[in-house]
Design an enzyme around this catalytic site. Structure first.
Site: not given
Ligand code: F6R
Length: 255
Positions: A138, A143, A136, A67
């Site tokens: 995702h 989302e 959440n 992403d």
């Molecule tokens: C970012 C991504 C997101 C993160 C998620 C957890 O490329 O794919 O899904 O993996 O937001 O983020 P952290 O590791 O910062 O808790």
């Protein structure tokens, strides 16, 4: 799903890097799926150590990221393109031409999503995809409510995600409101998924993702249906799952 419980973040980073490195050694022309966020940073540091020791090379690897924020470019320090170069790509021998990340500056949504889906198709299946998990549920920026059959899309980030990601920005208002993300279909097409979870604030969502219904409300719950997922999680992230279903963990571990 195979669950590997590790003691803490340091061990998680080492174990995840071992699994990832083994795949690269096995297939130097591998297609690697990368994620950003804070969880994989330690693993990336461990991979750099392995590269510096001559254990692995990324010279022939292809890499694709999940992403990118919309509205900021690769020179912006908050962009995921910048993040990947800073944390990993600039420190290893991966070729720039083999790095794929959505272009957050392309305002033509259809063009950008089609372009990225074409890349995903041409690369073939991602051999190993790293995933973190949002509070959440995702995965990537898919989302809650996202269709499981979705391709690359532009998403509006939820208030929860903006809140969680504001720590990377000077002010909450600076967090972009939209992002491009590979769809759940692309993620589920990966041959192997390495899902990482660390810390007590992931304990609840890890529990829900594994024990709850498979529902778009918790996008990561779809991973229950993937044939080859390894969850590497530390004691804190597994706390709720362990206390509620100790036998279940054992069973999953035995798989
Ligand atoms: C970012 C991504 C997101 C993160 C998620 C957890 O490329 O794919 O899904 O993996 O937001 O983020 P952290 O590791 O910062 O808790």
């Amino acid at each position: 799903m195979k669950i590997l419980e590790v003691k803490d973040y340091s061990e998680l980073s080492k174990v995840a890097a071992e699994i990832f490195a083994a795949e690269i050694i096995h297939n130097p022309k591998i297609v690697l799926g990368f994620a950003t966020g804070s969880t994989p940073i330690g693993m990336y540091q461990e991979l750099i150590k392995k590269y510096n020791s001559g254990i692995i090379s990324f010279e022939e690897c292809q890499s694709i990221n999940l992403d990118e924020y919309c509205g900021i470019g690769k020179d912006n320090k908050q962009s995921y393109t910048y993040f990947m170069h800073e944390k990993l790509f600039s420190k290893i021998d991966i070729k720039e031409k083999n790095i794929y990340i959505p272009n957050g500056l392309n305002e033509n949504i259809k063009e950008e999503c089609d372009r990225y889906d074409k890349i995903i198709k041409e690369l073939g299946k991602i051999d190993i995809q790293i995933l973190g998990i949002g509070n959440n549920g995702h995965i990537g920026f898919n989302e809650p409510g996202t269709k499981f059959s979705g391709n690359t899309t532009q998403v509006k980030l939820t208030a929860n995600t903006i809140e969680a990601n504001k720590r990377f920005f000077d002010k909450k208002e600076e967090v972009p409101k939209k992002a491009y993300t590979m769809g759940i279909k692309g993620v589920m097409n990966s041959k192997k998924i390495l899902l990482l979870a660390s810390g007590i604030n992931k304990s609840n969502i890890v529990y829900k993702m594994i024990t709850g219904d498979i529902t778009p409300t918790i996008p990561a719950s779809i991973l229950q249906l993937h044939p080859n997922v390894i969850l590497v999680a530390d004691e804190e992230a597994l706390k709720k799952l362990k206390s509620a279903f100790p036998e279940k963990i054992k069973k999953i571990n035995e798989k």
